[in-house]
Design an enzyme around this catalytic site. Structure first.
Site, PDB file in Angstrom:
ATOM      1  N   HIS A 100       9.210 -26.673   0.735  1.00  0.00           N
ATOM      2  CA  HIS A 100       8.549 -27.711   0.081  1.00  0.00           C
ATOM      3  C   HIS A 100       7.499 -27.142  -0.925  1.00  0.00           C
ATOM      4  O   HIS A 100       6.501 -28.112  -1.042  1.00  0.00           O
ATOM      5  CB  HIS A 100       8.120 -28.722   0.838  1.00  0.00           C
ATOM      6  CG  HIS A 100       9.345 -29.245   1.646  1.00  0.00           C
ATOM      7  ND1 HIS A 100       9.939 -30.177   1.225  1.00  0.00           N
ATOM      8  CD2 HIS A 100       9.810 -28.725   2.943  1.00  0.00           C
ATOM      9  CE1 HIS A 100      11.095 -30.423   2.232  1.00  0.00           C
ATOM     10  NE2 HIS A 100      10.839 -29.371   3.189  1.00  0.00           N
ATOM     11  N   LYS A 139     -13.482   0.735  -2.256  1.00  0.00           N
ATOM     12  CA  LYS A 139     -14.457   1.040  -1.306  1.00  0.00           C
ATOM     13  C   LYS A 139     -15.588   1.991  -2.021  1.00  0.00           C
ATOM     14  O   LYS A 139     -16.617   1.744  -1.752  1.00  0.00           O
ATOM     15  CB  LYS A 139     -13.837   1.836  -0.200  1.00  0.00           C
ATOM     16  CG  LYS A 139     -12.797   1.340   0.884  1.00  0.00           C
ATOM     17  CD  LYS A 139     -12.100   2.322   1.763  1.00  0.00           C
ATOM     18  CE  LYS A 139     -11.236   1.388   2.597  1.00  0.00           C
ATOM     19  NZ  LYS A 139     -10.612   2.636   3.622  1.00  0.00           N
ATOM     20  N   GLU A 169       0.661  -1.140   0.088  1.00  0.00           N
ATOM     21  CA  GLU A 169       0.011   0.064   0.028  1.00  0.00           C
ATOM     22  C   GLU A 169       0.714   1.182  -0.063  1.00  0.00           C
ATOM     23  O   GLU A 169       0.505   2.291  -0.355  1.00  0.00           O
ATOM     24  CB  GLU A 169      -0.951   0.064   1.197  1.00  0.00           C
ATOM     25  CG  GLU A 169      -2.241  -1.126   1.038  1.00  0.00           C
ATOM     26  CD  GLU A 169      -3.328  -0.427   1.956  1.00  0.00           C
ATOM     27  OE1 GLU A 169      -4.354  -1.403   1.955  1.00  0.00           O
ATOM     28  OE2 GLU A 169      -3.053   0.078   3.170  1.00  0.00           O
TER      29      GLU A 169
END
Length: 448
Positions: free
Chosen positions: A303, A417, A274
């Site tokens: 792994h 938003k 951000e």
């Protein structure tokens, strides 16, 4: 805490690395930017000021300790910067992390799963939102407060602590209307930088973390950076190294060799993405800045992801987080016959094996000329974790200054938003409804 730069140097990894002589020249040339950061009186100054603010710390700890005496559990309702820093502190340092539940996702199944483990009658609620109107936080707060009221009646208000803007916003008005306990987030500090404000300190205090030592660690790094000239400042040197690899290495890998620091990686991911992922620089020019953070855990991800890291594209830079002295260790018992071929474990501990696995992973990456910075904590203590977090906070600020971008805004997040608000019927965002409809499109799809 030690910052080891060897794995970034051209002397170690060849052309993929940074020439030490060139780094020294860049540190000298860019030293004026470090001085600029030291003198600024805006958000940067406030970030440093909060770690020295003992008056606020004492008042926050008083609230936390009073609630800790009355309630066994704490539910933290917040998302992003209102939650990730606190999660990192609890995961790394709390003696009983199971006493803290984080509600940072509105998926119904996640909510019901968490509620099954939480006796609300014995639970305090911390509602965290700087703006006071974060959609997910408000929705979850309404759900949990309603459940709480059904359990304890009018006493529900005694369970609540709100952490929000000191003067404005819906949550501040809510705290005033119902006379709820409230803590203040400094207006100058963005959520992802707020771990050393009441956002992180209240939760850490409730969890029994030594918050004074936590801030001592942050102060240690701040003083080091303030007092050191550019060429001897480990934080500024890390930021300059980041800037030199910025365009060539588009992926930023955090490889933590401590399960307690896994949530710390999640906090860094938000801080890095951000703060540094921006369309424009401060001059208004389009630059599409950013590195994609990947959070990994040793030895688990050896792994799963190590194959890609070693033999895949050379587009990544690696930060390894290590702990020198683990809190606990376990000796590997010799319970199988020697004939089975496990004698190489004789006399070893899991801690020693973890260290060997770490060196093996480092070696494999260095052999393939991958750039690596190592950050080694002396121990997993509150002071060392505070130092680690302040190191990354200042590093991001310095790097943003070098790149010419604003680390404190987040226009991309705000757009998402606003589109969500258009779907909720909020009038100010009706012009975004067509984009929302486009996002819902299923014109090209298969049902199988």
């Amino acid at each position: 805490m030690r910052i080891i730069f060897d794995g970034l140097s051209r002397e170690t990894i060849g052309e993929q690395g940074i020439s030490i002589a060139y780094l020294k020249r860049r540190l000298k040339i860019l030293s004026f930017l470090k001085d600029t950061v030291q003198m600024e009186k805006n958000s940067i100054a406030k970030l440093r000021e909060v770690i020295y603010d003992r008056r606020t710390l004492n008042s926050v700890l008083e609230v936390a300790q009073n609630l800790r005496k009355r309630f066994r559990y704490l539910a933290v309702i917040g998302i992003g910067g209102s939650s990730l820093g606190a999660q990192a502190l609890v995961s790394a340092l709390a003696e009983q992390p199971e006493r803290i539940a984080f509600f940072d996702n509105i998926a119904p199944e996640a909510l019901f799963s968490s509620l099954k483990k939480l006796p609300l009658k014995n639970t305090a609620l911390n509602i965290v939102s700087k703006s006071g109107s974060t959609t997910e936080t408000v929705a979850l707060s309404m759900v949990l407060c309603d459940l709480l009221k059904k359990k304890v009646g009018e006493k529900w208000k005694e369970h609540i602590v709100i952490t929000t803007d000191p003067r404005k916003g819906a949550l501040r008005r809510l705290s005033q209307e119902f006379k709820l306990k409230a803590l203040s987030i400094p207006p100058e500090i963005s959520g992802r930088f707020s771990v050393f404000t009441p956002v992180g300190l209240f939760v850490a205090g409730f969890a029994g973390v030594n918050v004074n030592e936590l801030l001592n660690g942050a102060m240690r790094i701040d003083k080091h950076s303030r007092k050191s000239e550019a060429g001897k400042d480990a934080v500024f040197a890390a930021a300059v190294c980041d800037s030199l690899l910025w365009r060539k290495k588009r992926v930023f890998v955090i490889f933590s060799y401590s399960t307690a620091l896994k949530k710390f990686g999640d906090w860094v991911a938000q801080l890095w993405a951000e703060s540094l992922g921006k369309l424009q620089n401060t001059k208004g020019e389009e630059i599409h800045s950013g590195q994609t953070p990947i959070i990994t855990l040793g030895t688990t991800d050896q792994h799963s992801l190590l194959q890609l890291f070693v033999e895949g594209p050379a587009d990544k830079v690696y930060n390894f987080i290590e702990v020198e002295k683990p809190k606990q260790d376990v000796r590997i018992p010799q319970i199988f016959d020697r004939e089975m071929g496990f004698t190489h474990f004789q006399g070893k501990t899991l801690g020693q094996l973890l260290k060997n696995e770490l060196i093996g992973t480092l070696g494999a990456l260095l052999k393939k000329r991958r750039p690596i910075m190592r950050i080694v904590l002396d121990e997993l203590s509150a002071e060392e974790v505070g130092a680690l977090m302040q190191f990354f906070i200042l590093r991001v600020v310095y790097l943003a200054k070098i790149l010419g971008i604003n680390p404190f805004d987040q226009p991309g997040v705000e757009l998402g938003k606003k589109i969500t608000n258009s779907l909720l019927g909020i009038k100010d965002y009706e012009d975004l409804r067509p984009i929302a409809e486009l996002a819902k499109s299923e014109r090209w799809s298969f049902e199988i």
